[in-house]
Enzyme design. Structure first.
Site, PDB file in Angstrom:
ATOM      1  N   ARG A   1       0.788  -1.218  -0.025  1.00 41.62           N
ATOM      2  CA  ARG A   1      -0.128   0.043  -0.017  1.00 41.62           C
ATOM      3  C   ARG A   1       0.878   1.198  -0.087  1.00 41.62           C
ATOM      4  NH1 ARG A   1      -4.864   2.487   1.856  1.00 41.62           N
ATOM      5  NH2 ARG A   1      -4.405   4.000   3.810  1.00 41.62           N
TER       6      ARG A   1
ATOM      7  N   HIS B   1      -6.596   8.622   3.971  1.00 40.86           N
ATOM      8  CA  HIS B   1      -6.322   9.065   5.010  1.00 40.86           C
ATOM      9  C   HIS B   1      -7.221  10.426   5.660  1.00 40.86           C
ATOM     10  CE1 HIS B   1      -1.725   7.691   4.043  1.00 40.86           C
ATOM     11  NE2 HIS B   1      -2.551   6.868   4.786  1.00 40.86           N
TER      12      HIS B   1
END
Length: 311
Positions: free
Chosen positions: A260, A283
């Site tokens: 990732r 995020h």
């Protein structure tokens, strides 16, 4: 401290803790893993205070906790082998609980909130090079002699690197998500939703796996199955990636999560902007995504020197 059976925590404290956990689950959309971690951290803290203060304490005693009590808890936690990073997380959990409790009960939580976490070095993501990431994708299939299992592992790893998914996100896909669309709706941490473009290579890898999978595809069932038909365990993917990196001679940092990181770093190197990468990764804060700018500073400086007219 969580390894031993905790001493009795007063009923009032236990009820307050459960009410708070229900609050963050319902109103803040915290994930089950987050709620479990918070609960364990605060229960350990309350258990310590039970021993430290000489017996089960009610909410009134919690309001009287001093700076010295906090120092004693932190020292004991470190003595139990808890590292500075983990202690900082535990302290954050306790502070979050205390902010809520203080507002609810009407006391001043200065002693708890002023406790300072130990300093620790922020570990930056350790992505793989593009060649190493491609080698992992090519080698994962060799870890199983069962064709459908090999295809399954390739599909999962391709989702981690090709779409930047967390392993939990990839394994949460259901039968109804097949065939993969051009854009996939992902529900990530804290029930935060994001839309992720699906590369043809990822779509093809999943389609190949589903063609070979011996278990029927059920709309509400897991897309990725274990050999007995149940939901695939993350541990099996972690084990497969560990075998792959050993075969390739890659470092221990070459984990599923590193794929990732690699997805984000390679996008950044290709000219992707941080805001877009933040959205793709899910995020909550841009500062988290900005960690990736420190991964390949040499590359970014080279781009700067070539692009800046006065460089």
């Amino acid at each position: 401290m969580s390894g031993a059976a905790p001493p009795l925590i007063s009923g009032a404290c236990r009820d307050a803790l459960e009410t708070w956990l229900s609050h963050i689950r319902a109103l803040q959309g915290a994930s089950d893993n987050t709620v479990t971690a918070y609960g364990g951290d605060v229960r350990d803290f309350l258990a310590f205070m039970t021993l430290h203060l000489g017996g089960p304490q009610g909410l009134g005693a919690l309001a009287q906790i001093s700076t010295g009590d906090m120092r004693a808890w932190m020292a004991a936690t470190r003595a139990d082998g808890v590292g500075p990073r983990s202690l900082a997380r535990k302290l954050s959990s306790v502070k979050t609980f205390y902010r809520w409790l203080a507002e609810r009960e009407g006391f001043e939580p200065t002693a708890v909130l002023s406790a300072r976490a130990p300093k620790f070095t922020q570990k930056l993501p350790r992505p793989l090079s593009e060649d190493a990431a491609k080698a992992v994708l090519d080698t994962v299939a060799l870890q199983s002699q069962t064709p459908w299992v090999a295809a399954r592992d390739v599909a999962v790893v391709t989702l981690l690197y090709g779409l930047g998914l967390r392993i939990s996100e990839a394994l949460s896909l259901k039968g109804r998500d097949a065939p993969l669309p051009d854009v996939l709706r992902i529900l990530g941490k804290g029930q935060k939703e994001r839309m992720v473009p699906v590369l043809p290579v990822a779509r093809d890898a999943v389609a190949h796996y589903l063609k070979l999978c011996p278990f029927p595809l059920e709309a509400d069932g897991p897309m990725f199955r274990g050999v007995r038909g149940g939901a695939l365990s993350p541990n099996l993917i972690q084990k497969t990636v560990a075998q792959t990196r050993a075969q390739l001679g890659l470092p221990a940092t070459a984990t599923p999560h590193a794929l990732r990181h690699s997805f984000a770093t390679h996008l950044l190197e290709a000219g992707g902007d941080l805001r877009s990468i933040q959205e793709l990764l899910g995020h909550a804060s841009l500062s988290t995504t900005q960690n990736y700018t420190a991964v390949d500073t040499a590359h970014l400086m080279d781009v700067y020197r070539r692009a800046h007219p006065k460089a």
